[in-house]
Design a protein around this motif. Structure first.
Motif, PDB file in Angstrom:
ATOM      1  N   SER A  37     -64.709  12.714  59.510  1.00 57.19           N
ATOM      2  CA  SER A  37     -65.828  11.767  59.547  1.00 57.19           C
ATOM      3  C   SER A  37     -66.768  12.050  60.717  1.00 57.19           C
ATOM      4  CB  SER A  37     -65.328  10.323  59.654  1.00 57.19           C
ATOM      5  OG  SER A  37     -64.660   9.958  58.484  1.00 57.19           O
ATOM      6  N   VAL A  38     -66.181  12.265  61.881  1.00 57.37           N
ATOM      7  CA  VAL A  38     -66.996  12.568  63.062  1.00 57.37           C
ATOM      8  C   VAL A  38     -67.761  13.876  62.850  1.00 57.37           C
ATOM      9  CG1 VAL A  38     -66.912  13.181  65.521  1.00 57.37           C
ATOM     10  CG2 VAL A  38     -65.535  11.278  64.665  1.00 57.37           C
ATOM     11  N   GLY A  39     -67.055  14.894  62.402  1.00 62.48           N
ATOM     12  CA  GLY A  39     -67.695  16.191  62.174  1.00 62.48           C
ATOM     13  C   GLY A  39     -68.796  16.134  61.135  1.00 62.48           C
ATOM     14  N   TYR A  40     -68.527  15.421  60.061  1.00 62.86           N
ATOM     15  CA  TYR A  40     -69.532  15.341  58.993  1.00 62.86           C
ATOM     16  C   TYR A  40     -70.758  14.575  59.450  1.00 62.86           C
ATOM     17  CZ  TYR A  40     -71.607  15.151  54.411  1.00 62.86           C
ATOM     18  OH  TYR A  40     -72.476  15.314  53.364  1.00 62.86           O
ATOM     19  N   ASN A  41     -70.572  13.542  60.252  1.00 59.69           N
ATOM     20  CA  ASN A  41     -71.723  12.790  60.774  1.00 59.69           C
ATOM     21  C   ASN A  41     -72.593  13.660  61.676  1.00 59.69           C
ATOM     22  OD1 ASN A  41     -71.330  10.325  59.471  1.00 59.69           O
ATOM     23  ND2 ASN A  41     -69.909   9.619  61.020  1.00 59.69           N
ATOM     24  N   ILE A  42     -71.991  14.646  62.319  1.00 60.96           N
ATOM     25  CA  ILE A  42     -72.753  15.560  63.181  1.00 60.96           C
ATOM     26  C   ILE A  42     -73.350  16.700  62.369  1.00 60.96           C
ATOM     27  CG2 ILE A  42     -72.551  17.242  65.071  1.00 60.96           C
ATOM     28  CD1 ILE A  42     -70.321  15.353  66.208  1.00 60.96           C
ATOM     29  N   LEU A  43     -72.546  17.312  61.503  1.00 60.08           N
ATOM     30  CA  LEU A  43     -72.959  18.530  60.810  1.00 60.08           C
ATOM     31  C   LEU A  43     -73.639  18.279  59.470  1.00 60.08           C
ATOM     32  CD1 LEU A  43     -69.732  20.585  61.538  1.00 60.08           C
ATOM     33  CD2 LEU A  43     -71.939  20.794  62.693  1.00 60.08           C
TER      34      LEU A  43
END
Length: 66
Positions: A37-43
């Protein structure tokens, strides 16, 4: 283990320290959704996010002394 089949952090750390590859699957089971979730919100790209999460587990594995 805690409810829901998720292992306690101290046990996951023991797996890393004993070089048990189950450490990675247990880490992913417990924290994979959050990391994704964190990664997808950034990438914003599924493939890049999956690669970053996998790299996270590999770096955790490599940071524990044998």
């Amino acid at each position: 283990m805690l409810g829901g089949g998720k292992m306690e952090d101290s046990r996951i750390i023991e797996l890393y320290e004993s070089r048990d590859q189950q450490a990675i699957s247990q880490s992913d089971m417990k924290y994979g959704g959050y990391c994704y979730s964190v990664g997808y919100n950034i990438l914003g790209v599924r493939e890049d996010t999956e690669e970053c999460v996998n790299e996270t587990w590999l770096r955790a594995w490599n940071s524990i002394p044998p």
